[in-house]
Design a protein around this motif. Structure first.
Motif, PDB file in Angstrom:
ATOM      1  N   ALA A 136      65.949   9.461 -62.950  1.00 19.91           N
ATOM      2  CA  ALA A 136      67.381   9.321 -64.396  1.00 19.91           C
ATOM      3  C   ALA A 136      67.636   7.734 -64.114  1.00 19.91           C
ATOM      4  CB  ALA A 136      67.613   9.889 -64.930  1.00 19.91           C
ATOM      5  N   GLY A 137      67.698   7.414 -62.537  1.00 21.78           N
ATOM      6  CA  GLY A 137      68.683   5.908 -62.874  1.00 21.78           C
ATOM      7  C   GLY A 137      68.325   5.425 -62.634  1.00 21.78           C
ATOM      8  N   SER A 138      67.111   5.095 -62.216  1.00 21.35           N
ATOM      9  CA  SER A 138      67.154   4.008 -62.006  1.00 21.35           C
ATOM     10  C   SER A 138      65.608   3.538 -62.906  1.00 21.35           C
ATOM     11  CB  SER A 138      65.640   3.720 -60.267  1.00 21.35           C
ATOM     12  OG  SER A 138      65.310   4.607 -60.579  1.00 21.35           O
ATOM     13  N   ARG A 139      65.450   4.524 -63.556  1.00 19.77           N
ATOM     14  CA  ARG A 139      63.900   4.847 -64.190  1.00 19.77           C
ATOM     15  C   ARG A 139      63.217   4.083 -64.350  1.00 19.77           C
ATOM     16  NH1 ARG A 139      66.519   7.215 -67.722  1.00 19.77           N
ATOM     17  NH2 ARG A 139      65.149   6.505 -69.449  1.00 19.77           N
ATOM     18  N   ARG A 140      62.810   4.696 -62.801  1.00 19.71           N
ATOM     19  CA  ARG A 140      61.323   4.375 -61.811  1.00 19.71           C
ATOM     20  C   ARG A 140      59.876   5.454 -62.010  1.00 19.71           C
ATOM     21  NH1 ARG A 140      60.023   5.514 -56.568  1.00 19.71           N
ATOM     22  NH2 ARG A 140      58.175   4.073 -56.000  1.00 19.71           N
ATOM     23  N   ALA A 141      59.024   5.389 -62.862  1.00 21.77           N
ATOM     24  CA  ALA A 141      58.620   6.388 -62.750  1.00 21.77           C
ATOM     25  C   ALA A 141      57.034   6.111 -61.845  1.00 21.77           C
ATOM     26  CB  ALA A 141      57.573   6.084 -64.530  1.00 21.77           C
ATOM     27  N   ASN A 146      52.910   6.264 -56.410  1.00 15.47           N
ATOM     28  CA  ASN A 146      52.645   4.573 -57.204  1.00 15.47           C
ATOM     29  C   ASN A 146      54.176   4.702 -58.420  1.00 15.47           C
ATOM     30  OD1 ASN A 146      50.658   4.472 -54.807  1.00 15.47           O
ATOM     31  ND2 ASN A 146      49.266   5.536 -56.555  1.00 15.47           N
ATOM     32  N   THR A 147      54.723   3.069 -58.404  1.00 18.41           N
ATOM     33  CA  THR A 147      55.143   3.364 -59.389  1.00 18.41           C
ATOM     34  C   THR A 147      54.741   2.763 -61.065  1.00 18.41           C
ATOM     35  OG1 THR A 147      56.950   2.575 -57.912  1.00 18.41           O
ATOM     36  CG2 THR A 147      56.695   1.463 -60.008  1.00 18.41           C
ATOM     37  N   PHE A 148      54.955   2.979 -61.326  1.00 14.62           N
ATOM     38  CA  PHE A 148      54.071   2.053 -62.502  1.00 14.62           C
ATOM     39  C   PHE A 148      54.931   1.704 -64.024  1.00 14.62           C
ATOM     40  CE2 PHE A 148      53.970   6.610 -64.307  1.00 14.62           C
ATOM     41  CZ  PHE A 148      54.124   6.180 -66.065  1.00 14.62           C
ATOM     42  N   THR A 149      54.175   0.554 -65.013  1.00 15.60           N
ATOM     43  CA  THR A 149      55.006  -0.296 -65.239  1.00 15.60           C
ATOM     44  C   THR A 149      55.403   0.869 -66.712  1.00 15.60           C
ATOM     45  OG1 THR A 149      55.045  -1.767 -64.171  1.00 15.60           O
ATOM     46  CG2 THR A 149      55.753  -2.343 -66.859  1.00 15.60           C
ATOM     47  N   ILE A 150      56.575   0.855 -67.229  1.00 11.94           N
ATOM     48  CA  ILE A 150      56.352   1.834 -68.790  1.00 11.94           C
ATOM     49  C   ILE A 150      57.182   1.133 -69.530  1.00 11.94           C
ATOM     50  CG2 ILE A 150      57.979   3.442 -67.062  1.00 11.94           C
ATOM     51  CD1 ILE A 150      56.030   5.359 -69.152  1.00 11.94           C
ATOM     52  N   TYR A 193      54.333   5.597 -79.986  1.00 16.18           N
ATOM     53  CA  TYR A 193      54.690   5.745 -79.103  1.00 16.18           C
ATOM     54  C   TYR A 193      54.094   6.704 -78.393  1.00 16.18           C
ATOM     55  CZ  TYR A 193      57.733   2.211 -80.035  1.00 16.18           C
ATOM     56  OH  TYR A 193      58.538   0.821 -80.491  1.00 16.18           O
ATOM     57  N   VAL A 194      53.805   8.081 -78.215  1.00 20.56           N
ATOM     58  CA  VAL A 194      52.952   9.451 -77.781  1.00 20.56           C
ATOM     59  C   VAL A 194      52.152   8.247 -77.542  1.00 20.56           C
ATOM     60  CG1 VAL A 194      52.296  11.414 -77.820  1.00 20.56           C
ATOM     61  CG2 VAL A 194      54.786  10.963 -78.877  1.00 20.56           C
ATOM     62  N   HIS A 195      51.507   8.226 -78.432  1.00 23.75           N
ATOM     63  CA  HIS A 195      49.626   7.067 -78.273  1.00 23.75           C
ATOM     64  C   HIS A 195      49.933   6.583 -77.041  1.00 23.75           C
ATOM     65  CE1 HIS A 195      45.767   5.954 -78.566  1.00 23.75           C
ATOM     66  NE2 HIS A 195      46.010   4.615 -78.651  1.00 23.75           N
ATOM     67  N   ARG A 196      50.833   5.799 -77.075  1.00 22.25           N
ATOM     68  CA  ARG A 196      50.968   5.004 -76.392  1.00 22.25           C
ATOM     69  C   ARG A 196      51.190   5.590 -74.315  1.00 22.25           C
ATOM     70  NH1 ARG A 196      54.225  -0.046 -79.145  1.00 22.25           N
ATOM     71  NH2 ARG A 196      52.882  -0.623 -80.264  1.00 22.25           N
ATOM     72  N   LEU A 197      52.287   6.409 -74.380  1.00 18.69           N
ATOM     73  CA  LEU A 197      52.791   6.770 -73.511  1.00 18.69           C
ATOM     74  C   LEU A 197      51.095   7.771 -72.704  1.00 18.69           C
ATOM     75  CD1 LEU A 197      54.626   8.179 -71.481  1.00 18.69           C
ATOM     76  CD2 LEU A 197      54.976  10.087 -73.103  1.00 18.69           C
ATOM     77  N   ARG A 198      50.633   8.203 -73.916  1.00 20.42           N
ATOM     78  CA  ARG A 198      49.420   8.824 -73.690  1.00 20.42           C
ATOM     79  C   ARG A 198      48.212   7.486 -72.516  1.00 20.42           C
ATOM     80  NH1 ARG A 198      48.429  12.057 -78.814  1.00 20.42           N
ATOM     81  NH2 ARG A 198      49.272  14.233 -78.308  1.00 20.42           N
ATOM     82  N   ARG A 199      47.947   7.185 -73.306  1.00 21.13           N
ATOM     83  CA  ARG A 199      47.082   5.460 -72.689  1.00 21.13           C
ATOM     84  C   ARG A 199      47.569   5.268 -71.218  1.00 21.13           C
ATOM     85  NH1 ARG A 199      47.978   0.897 -73.235  1.00 21.13           N
ATOM     86  NH2 ARG A 199      49.102   0.334 -74.773  1.00 21.13           N
ATOM     87  N   LEU A 200      49.395   5.312 -70.821  1.00 20.92           N
ATOM     88  CA  LEU A 200      49.890   4.388 -69.981  1.00 20.92           C
ATOM     89  C   LEU A 200      49.501   5.573 -69.156  1.00 20.92           C
ATOM     90  CD1 LEU A 200      52.822   2.903 -70.869  1.00 20.92           C
ATOM     91  CD2 LEU A 200      51.407   1.989 -70.254  1.00 20.92           C
ATOM     92  N   ALA A 202      47.180   7.645 -68.752  1.00 17.50           N
ATOM     93  CA  ALA A 202      45.767   7.738 -68.631  1.00 17.50           C
ATOM     94  C   ALA A 202      45.539   6.662 -66.973  1.00 17.50           C
ATOM     95  CB  ALA A 202      44.863   8.160 -69.444  1.00 17.50           C
ATOM     96  N   GLU A 203      46.080   5.875 -68.101  1.00 16.55           N
ATOM     97  CA  GLU A 203      45.811   4.604 -66.364  1.00 16.55           C
ATOM     98  C   GLU A 203      45.583   4.708 -65.585  1.00 16.55           C
ATOM     99  OE1 GLU A 203      46.986   1.457 -69.421  1.00 16.55           O
ATOM    100  OE2 GLU A 203      44.559   1.699 -70.815  1.00 16.55           O
ATOM    101  N   ALA A 204      47.241   4.998 -65.776  1.00 13.74           N
ATOM    102  CA  ALA A 204      47.585   5.415 -64.215  1.00 13.74           C
ATOM    103  C   ALA A 204      47.588   6.020 -63.015  1.00 13.74           C
ATOM    104  CB  ALA A 204      49.482   5.042 -64.088  1.00 13.74           C
TER     105      ALA A 204
END
Length: 232
Positions: A136-141, A146-150, A193-200, A202-204
């Protein structure tokens, strides 16, 4: 003040240890990542000096494990890796400071003292499901470590899905999280946005799935691969 030196060069570790002892610090030495993991589980150190080029693992793995355990011990990376990307990566992953070899011993001692005088950091909460984590603090996913950009909107969605852990989230709840209750967006914005999150995800390579609950909202839960692993 007790300092752990994680350094595979016995000569360099000895020089650092001698200098720190003269500065009034107690010192322990390890030369392997596995030895470091055991040491930090047994002792609460005031600070850690971490080399990245360890024989059995990258030093970043030691740092990652510390922060995943919510261990706030200050970590000073001491490495010959001088590239900007390495320095940024180290600080983003939770290092308190980063020094490049060769270095001045007086500066190392001064930086360690400064780190140990800081008030202890309160670890940011980390939410997880399957192989997906979100700090939550760094907003790192991350997915599988492996870190992925979101993007920001999808990041807000991911956080609330993981935080609510397997609960159905109503459309208006997600709308409030992402848009703060404002009504200056289209009626299907959450669906987009839910559709985009699903895609991100899945790709990761994420092993979680977001299900649409008709007339109610959405549910995130471990996918078939994650459930098969858990049952194995």
């Amino acid at each position: 003040m007790r300092v752990l030196i994680i350094e595979d060069s016995r000569e360099l570790a000895g020089l650092i240890g001698h200098a720190l002892k003269r500065a009034g610090m107690d010192v322990d030495f390890v030369g392997l990542a596995d030895e470091a993991r055991l040491a930090v589980q047994a002792v609460q150190y005031s600070a850690i000096v971490l080399d990245l080029g360890l024989p059995d693992a990258d030093g970043f793995a030691v740092l990652d494990q510390l922060r995943k355990r919510h261990d706030p011990t200050p970590v000073l990376i001491l490495s010959s890796r001088s590239a900007l990307g390495d320095r940024v990566n180290g600080l983003d992953r939770g290092a308190s400071d980063y020094m490049i070899k060769p270095f001045a011993m007086a500066e190392l001692i001064a930086r360690l003292r400064a780190l140990m005088q800081r008030p202890p950091e309160i670890p940011s909460p980390i939410f997880a499901m399957g192989n997906v984590t979100f700090e939550a603090g760094s907003r790192r996913a991350t997915v599988g470590g492996n870190t992925f950009t979101i993007p920001a909107r999808e990041s807000e969605l991911l956080e609330v899905f993981l935080k609510r852990g397997g609960k159905v989230l109503a459309h208006d709840v997600l709308d409030a999280v992402v848009f703060g209750g404002k009504h200056d967006h289209s009626s299907n914005a959450i669906e987009v946005y839910v559709h985009r999150l699903r895609r991100l995800l899945a790709e990761a390579g994420a092993d979680v799935e977001i299900h649409t609950i008709r007339g109610v909202g959405y549910l995130m839960k471990p996918g078939m691969a994650a459930r098969a692993t858990a049952q194995a």
